[in-house]
Design a protein around this motif. Structure first.
Motif, short mmCIF file in Angstrom:
data_model
loop_
_atom_site.label_atom_id
_atom_site.label_comp_id
_atom_site.label_asym_id
_atom_site.label_seq_id
_atom_site.Cartn_x
_atom_site.Cartn_y
_atom_site.Cartn_z
N VAL A 75 0.72 -1.05 -0.02
CA VAL A 75 0.24 0.03 -0.06
C VAL A 75 0.77 1.37 -0.13
O VAL A 75 1.42 1.41 0.80
CB VAL A 75 -1.04 0.00 1.40
CG1 VAL A 75 -1.68 1.22 1.34
CG2 VAL A 75 -1.65 -1.13 1.31
N PRO A 76 0.65 2.23 -0.97
CA PRO A 76 1.57 3.58 -1.08
C PRO A 76 1.31 4.29 -0.01
O PRO A 76 -0.04 4.30 0.51
CB PRO A 76 1.25 3.91 -2.46
CG PRO A 76 0.15 3.15 -2.82
CD PRO A 76 -0.24 1.87 -2.21
N ALA A 77 2.37 4.73 0.76
CA ALA A 77 1.98 5.91 1.84
C ALA A 77 1.35 7.15 1.26
O ALA A 77 1.92 8.23 1.56
CB ALA A 77 3.22 5.91 2.52
N ASP A 78 0.13 7.06 0.64
CA ASP A 78 -0.17 8.43 0.20
C ASP A 78 -1.20 9.25 1.23
O ASP A 78 -1.62 8.45 2.15
CB ASP A 78 -1.12 8.17 -1.23
CG ASP A 78 -2.06 7.05 -1.21
OD1 ASP A 78 -2.54 6.55 -0.02
OD2 ASP A 78 -2.43 6.54 -2.11
N ASP A 79 -1.89 10.27 0.80
CA ASP A 79 -2.53 10.86 1.86
C ASP A 79 -3.80 10.26 2.39
O ASP A 79 -4.41 10.16 3.37
CB ASP A 79 -3.14 12.27 1.19
CG ASP A 79 -2.11 13.26 1.02
OD1 ASP A 79 -1.07 12.92 1.45
OD2 ASP A 79 -2.26 14.32 0.32
#
Ligand code: HEC
Length: 169
Positions: A75-79
């Motif tokens: 899971v990308p650490a996006d907003d």
């Protein structure tokens, strides 16, 4: 007609007495009535689930396979991820680890084992997968496992969130 009324009264009395008797005997005799809902491979509340069958894969995908090392964070650490986890953190973690992650939540002082200060290098230097497994399995006797409270996605979001925690000077 008089006889009929008497009969009704007698039947009523017998019915009430018998009913009352049944209510108490139910508790004592405990006949195991066969009901179809009962005959099923399910678990009662608080009953230990059986171990996962060999070679089976969870519906959410094989996130971590025992003895195969720590999983990789998908899971990308996006907003969105951070925001989701921030909400979940307030609900599931803040009471122990504190709103800032420094291990000073409301109930921290009442625990025999102090919740980890998540902002320190000790935790931050661990891999995403290692933190994920800690969240999944908990720390026996110290921290509850989150495997049922948080979905796989929730737990990876939480790992991303832990990365944003910094010591407040
Ligand atoms: C009941 C209080 C409690 C709750 C709730 C709790 N923890 Fe913990 N947590 C602890 C304690 C105590 C430890 C330290 C265990 C030990 O001594 O090894 C710990 C350890 C950890 C660690 C391991 C740190 C390391 O360096 O290995 C992580 C990561 C962590 N918690 C994250 C979380 C997150 C995220 C949540 C919410 C989903 C959470 N915890 C919920 C009490 C709690």
């Amino acid at each position: 007609m008089k006889l009929f009324q008497q009969l009704v009264v007698v039947f009523f009395v017998v019915f009430v007495l018998f009913g009352g008797l049944m209510m108490f005997s139910m508790d004592i005799i405990k006949i195991d009535w066969v009901t179809m809902m009962e005959i099923q491979p399910s678990f009662d509340a608080q009953e230990d689930p059986l171990p996962v069958p060999a070679r089976s894969i969870p519906v959410e995908g094989p996130v971590s396979i025992p003895n195969m090392g720590a999983p990789v964070n998908p899971v990308p650490a996006d907003d969105v991820s951070i925001q989701r986890a921030a909400n979940l953190y307030t609900i599931n973690c803040a009471m122990c680890h504190g709103t800032t992650g420094e291990g000073n939540g409301q109930i921290a002082a009442l625990l025999a084992n102090r919740p980890t200060n998540l902002t320190l290098d000790v935790t931050q230097n661990k891999s995403d997968g290692a933190l994920f497994l800690t969240l999944t399995n908990g720390v026996p006797g110290r921290m509850p496992p989150m495997i049922e409270n948080l979905t796989v996605r929730d737990r990876w979001d939480m790992v991303n969130y832990i990365r944003t925690l910094e010591p407040s000077q």
